[in-house]
Motif scaffolding. Structure first.
Motif, mmCIF file in Angstrom:
data_model
loop_
_atom_site.group_PDB
_atom_site.id
_atom_site.type_symbol
_atom_site.label_atom_id
_atom_site.label_comp_id
_atom_site.label_asym_id
_atom_site.label_seq_id
_atom_site.Cartn_x
_atom_site.Cartn_y
_atom_site.Cartn_z
ATOM 1 N N HIS A 94 94.872 45.494 56.840
ATOM 2 C CA HIS A 94 93.719 44.771 57.268
ATOM 3 C C HIS A 94 93.269 45.165 58.656
ATOM 4 N N VAL A 95 94.073 45.920 59.295
ATOM 5 C CA VAL A 95 93.612 46.307 60.614
ATOM 6 C C VAL A 95 92.805 47.476 60.848
ATOM 7 N N PHE A 96 91.848 47.469 61.462
ATOM 8 C CA PHE A 96 91.011 48.688 61.609
ATOM 9 C C PHE A 96 90.653 48.848 63.169
ATOM 10 N N GLY A 97 90.519 50.193 63.631
ATOM 11 C CA GLY A 97 89.874 50.524 64.752
ATOM 12 C C GLY A 97 89.134 51.689 65.255
ATOM 13 N N THR A 98 88.138 51.375 65.931
ATOM 14 C CA THR A 98 87.263 52.799 66.307
ATOM 15 C C THR A 98 87.343 52.767 67.772
ATOM 16 N N GLN A 99 87.524 54.116 68.291
ATOM 17 C CA GLN A 99 87.545 54.272 69.692
ATOM 18 C C GLN A 99 86.070 54.276 70.073
ATOM 19 N N PHE A 100 85.177 54.763 69.151
ATOM 20 C CA PHE A 100 83.803 54.909 69.695
ATOM 21 C C PHE A 100 83.128 53.246 69.392
ATOM 22 N N HIS A 101 81.821 53.194 69.793
ATOM 23 C CA HIS A 101 81.171 51.895 69.871
ATOM 24 C C HIS A 101 80.250 52.135 68.573
ATOM 25 N N PRO A 102 80.658 51.167 67.645
ATOM 26 C CA PRO A 102 79.647 51.345 66.416
ATOM 27 C C PRO A 102 78.420 50.651 67.014
ATOM 28 N N GLU A 103 78.284 49.601 67.649
ATOM 29 C CA GLU A 103 77.140 48.619 68.189
ATOM 30 C C GLU A 103 76.051 49.840 69.030
ATOM 31 N N LYS A 104 76.624 50.850 69.405
ATOM 32 C CA LYS A 104 75.921 51.759 70.511
ATOM 33 C C LYS A 104 75.557 53.291 69.701
ATOM 34 N N SER A 105 75.943 53.306 68.435
ATOM 35 C CA SER A 105 75.918 54.377 67.515
ATOM 36 C C SER A 105 74.918 54.380 66.545
ATOM 37 N N GLY A 106 73.666 53.660 66.651
ATOM 38 C CA GLY A 106 72.598 53.917 65.939
ATOM 39 C C GLY A 106 72.514 53.415 64.317
ATOM 40 N N GLU A 107 72.121 54.116 63.437
ATOM 41 C CA GLU A 107 72.306 53.922 62.015
ATOM 42 C C GLU A 107 73.673 54.018 61.663
ATOM 43 N N VAL A 108 74.229 55.090 61.919
ATOM 44 C CA VAL A 108 75.761 55.498 61.561
ATOM 45 C C VAL A 108 76.606 54.274 61.787
ATOM 46 N N GLY A 109 76.452 53.668 63.117
ATOM 47 C CA GLY A 109 77.194 52.838 63.495
ATOM 48 C C GLY A 109 76.957 51.167 62.726
#
Length: 201
Positions: free
Chosen positions: A176-191
């Motif tokens: 159930h654990v996921f992680g992103t090194q990038f910032h989805p909230e700063k990644s436009g529509e992709v995020g």
């Protein structure tokens, strides 16, 4: 459905809440254990240094809550929040993490190939295997990074990488654990699409 954004003093809390609002999800920013337990999804954000973040999470008495909830509730760690999911980091000396995903966090070493540290800016995802977090994401989609450390020795948990002087871990998952090194909230529509997929898990 409610997303609980963990407030322990180290994260882009309100930009995250705004991003969830844009995709029609209800998100609450809280450090209250009783309120977090009621949430259907939890997010562990993070900016700054690993030891300080772990100290603050411990100080807020939320380590046990995060570990217990992640056994049955989808958890997303973002940037430093992702790094904290691993066993340990070498940032400012050895420091134990949450130990929820096997692996270590070490400095980016890109000087030999002329790349700057921190990695700051957009980079193209290489999605390594089927992960529900990338339900609406394609190979080559760009996301936004700001980091000087990265996860290594994390084996089969890696779900995406980026090329920054070699393959750098961009996303992981384990149960159930996921992680992103990038910032989805700063990644436009992709995020936003990645956050949308997280709410649909």
């Amino acid at each position: 459905m409610t997303v609980g954004i963990i407030d322990y003093g180290c994260g882009n809390l309100f930009s995250l809440r705004s991003s969830f609002s844009r995709i029609g999800a209800r998100a609450t920013v809280t450090s209250d254990k009783a309120e977090l337990i009621k949430c259907d999804r939890i997010v562990l954000p993070g900016v700054g240094a690993f030891p300080e973040a772990m100290q603050k999470l411990n100080g807020a008495e939320l380590v046990g809550t995060v570990r217990d909830m992640a056994a049955g509730t989808p958890l997303l760690g973002i940037c430093l929040g992702m790094q904290m999911l691993f066993d340990r980091s070498s940032e400012f000396g050895e420091c134990d993490g949450l130990g929820m995903i096997k692996g270590n966090v070490v400095p980016l070493d890109c000087a030999a190939v002329g790349l700057k540290v921190p990695q700051m800016g957009w980079n193209a995802l290489k999605i390594d295997k089927g992960c529900p977090l990338f339900k609406y994401t394609r190979n080559g989609d760009y996301v936004y990074f700001v980091h000087s450390y990265h996860a290594v020795n994390c084996g089969e948990s890696v779900t995406a990488t980026v090329d920054y002087g070699g393959d750098v871990t961009a996303a992981v998952s384990c149960g159930h654990v996921f992680g992103t090194q990038f910032h989805p909230e700063k990644s436009g529509e992709v995020g936003l699409n990645i956050l949308r997929a997280f709410t649909e898990l």
